[in-house]
Scaffold this motif. Structure first.
Motif, PDB file in Angstrom:
ATOM      1  N   SER A  87      11.618  55.348  11.054  1.00 51.30           N
ATOM      2  CA  SER A  87      12.975  55.849  11.098  1.00 51.30           C
ATOM      3  C   SER A  87      13.020  57.132  11.881  1.00 51.30           C
ATOM      4  O   SER A  87      12.016  57.791  12.104  1.00 51.30           O
ATOM      5  N   LEU A 105      18.122  53.333  20.541  1.00 54.63           N
ATOM      6  CA  LEU A 105      17.278  52.902  19.435  1.00 54.63           C
ATOM      7  C   LEU A 105      17.739  51.508  19.029  1.00 54.63           C
ATOM      8  O   LEU A 105      18.938  51.281  18.813  1.00 54.63           O
ATOM      9  N   SER A 158      15.850  43.331  12.281  1.00 58.15           N
ATOM     10  CA  SER A 158      15.657  43.049  10.864  1.00 58.15           C
ATOM     11  C   SER A 158      15.615  41.548  10.625  1.00 58.15           C
ATOM     12  O   SER A 158      16.510  40.815  11.053  1.00 58.15           O
ATOM     13  N   LYS A 172      12.300  52.334  20.177  1.00 59.69           N
ATOM     14  CA  LYS A 172      13.008  53.279  21.036  1.00 59.69           C
ATOM     15  C   LYS A 172      12.784  52.877  22.487  1.00 59.69           C
ATOM     16  O   LYS A 172      11.697  52.447  22.866  1.00 59.69           O
ATOM     17  N   THR A 213      17.104  48.367  16.252  1.00 57.46           N
ATOM     18  CA  THR A 213      16.501  47.995  14.978  1.00 57.46           C
ATOM     19  C   THR A 213      16.583  46.491  14.819  1.00 57.46           C
ATOM     20  O   THR A 213      17.653  45.901  14.925  1.00 57.46           O
ATOM     21  N   ALA A 241       7.796  49.274  11.176  1.00 59.18           N
ATOM     22  CA  ALA A 241       9.060  49.940  10.905  1.00 59.18           C
ATOM     23  C   ALA A 241       8.881  51.438  10.829  1.00 59.18           C
ATOM     24  O   ALA A 241       7.856  51.947  10.396  1.00 59.18           O
ATOM     25  N   SER A 257      11.876  45.281   8.729  1.00 57.81           N
ATOM     26  CA  SER A 257      12.681  45.992   9.718  1.00 57.81           C
ATOM     27  C   SER A 257      11.772  46.698  10.716  1.00 57.81           C
ATOM     28  O   SER A 257      10.757  47.289  10.340  1.00 57.81           O
ATOM     29  N   THR A 258      12.124  46.605  11.990  1.00 56.74           N
ATOM     30  CA  THR A 258      11.340  47.201  13.064  1.00 56.74           C
ATOM     31  C   THR A 258      12.249  48.058  13.932  1.00 56.74           C
ATOM     32  O   THR A 258      13.346  47.639  14.297  1.00 56.74           O
ATOM     33  N   VAL A 259      11.799  49.270  14.245  1.00 60.77           N
ATOM     34  CA  VAL A 259      12.572  50.184  15.070  1.00 60.77           C
ATOM     35  C   VAL A 259      11.868  50.382  16.408  1.00 60.77           C
ATOM     36  O   VAL A 259      10.670  50.663  16.456  1.00 60.77           O
TER      37      VAL A 259
END
Length: 224
Positions: free
Chosen positions: A23, A176, A180, A189, A178, A21, A185-187
């Protein structure tokens, strides 16, 4: 609304859930293109040629390892709450629009398995490439939140269009995603660039995508 679809190129896979995760702060979304260059045509490249234009460990630097190529899989995924993805239908809804026969892909881990980045190259008629990726990005970013069921596991999704990197290629897209599940939570790009008859997609940890995008495009569009 529910639709049964296969895993898409946009990252609804267990592999992407392994990205840690993180941000990012973003500016208002924008998609750019160069109208004067959009009509430029070039002969599509073969898969063998695309393979030679992928980044490798020597391009990425110390700490990167290429992941073994996995057999193609079409795991069923149920998409809930995103009508625009449902409306694509058929192959388009599953990412099939970009299943062009001329393609190459490489996946890398960085610092062990803590971060990942992947590169995909496609080559075809410029208009086909543009239409295929545009439809999928537009559909995905039209749904700020939705849910997928992957192998019976519910995954809450959030999508956000990002400012496209200006000055690269003929057209650019960026978003992006996300993922969950529970308290995890994993983001991820994802940035796509079309340059003539070639389409580059770089996905993974946001910092790694930003770090390697320019060199990926430079190598992909080399004429040597």
């Amino acid at each position: 609304m529910r639709v049964r679809v296969a895993t898409t190129i946009l990252g609804i896979t267990a592999a992407l859930l392994a990205v840690p995760a993180c941000s990012t702060d973003t500016a208002p979304p924008a998609r750019t293109e160069k109208p004067a260059e959009a009509a430029r045509q070039a002969a599509p490249l073969s898969s063998a040629t695309l393979e030679t234009r992928l980044l490798d460990e020597s391009d990425l630097g110390e700490g990167y390892l290429r992941k073994p190529e996995r057999p193609s899989q079409h795991n069923d995924v149920t998409v809930i709450g995103c009508p625009s993805l449902s409306e694509l239908g058929g192959d388009a809804a599953t990412g099939g629009t970009l299943s062009f026969p001329r393609n190459a892909k490489a996946d890398f881990t960085y610092g062990g398995s803590s971060s990942e980045v992947s590169e995909e190259l496609y080559s075809d008629n410029a208009a086909k490439l543009s239409h295929g990726i545009d439809r999928i990005f537009d559909a995905t970013t039209s749904c700020p939140t939705y849910q997928v069921l992957a192998g019976g596991t519910p995954i809450d999704m959030a999508s956000q269009e990002l400012p496209a990197p200006r000055g690269l290629g003929d057209e650019q897209w960026s978003q992006l995603l996300t993922f969950s599940t529970g308290d995890r939570s994993t983001v991820v790009k994802q940035t796509a660039i079309r340059d003539g008859s070639l389409l580059l997609i770089v996905s993974g940890s946001p910092a790694l995508v930003d770090r390697h995008l320019d060199k990926a495009l430079a190598k992909a569009t080399t004429t040597s």
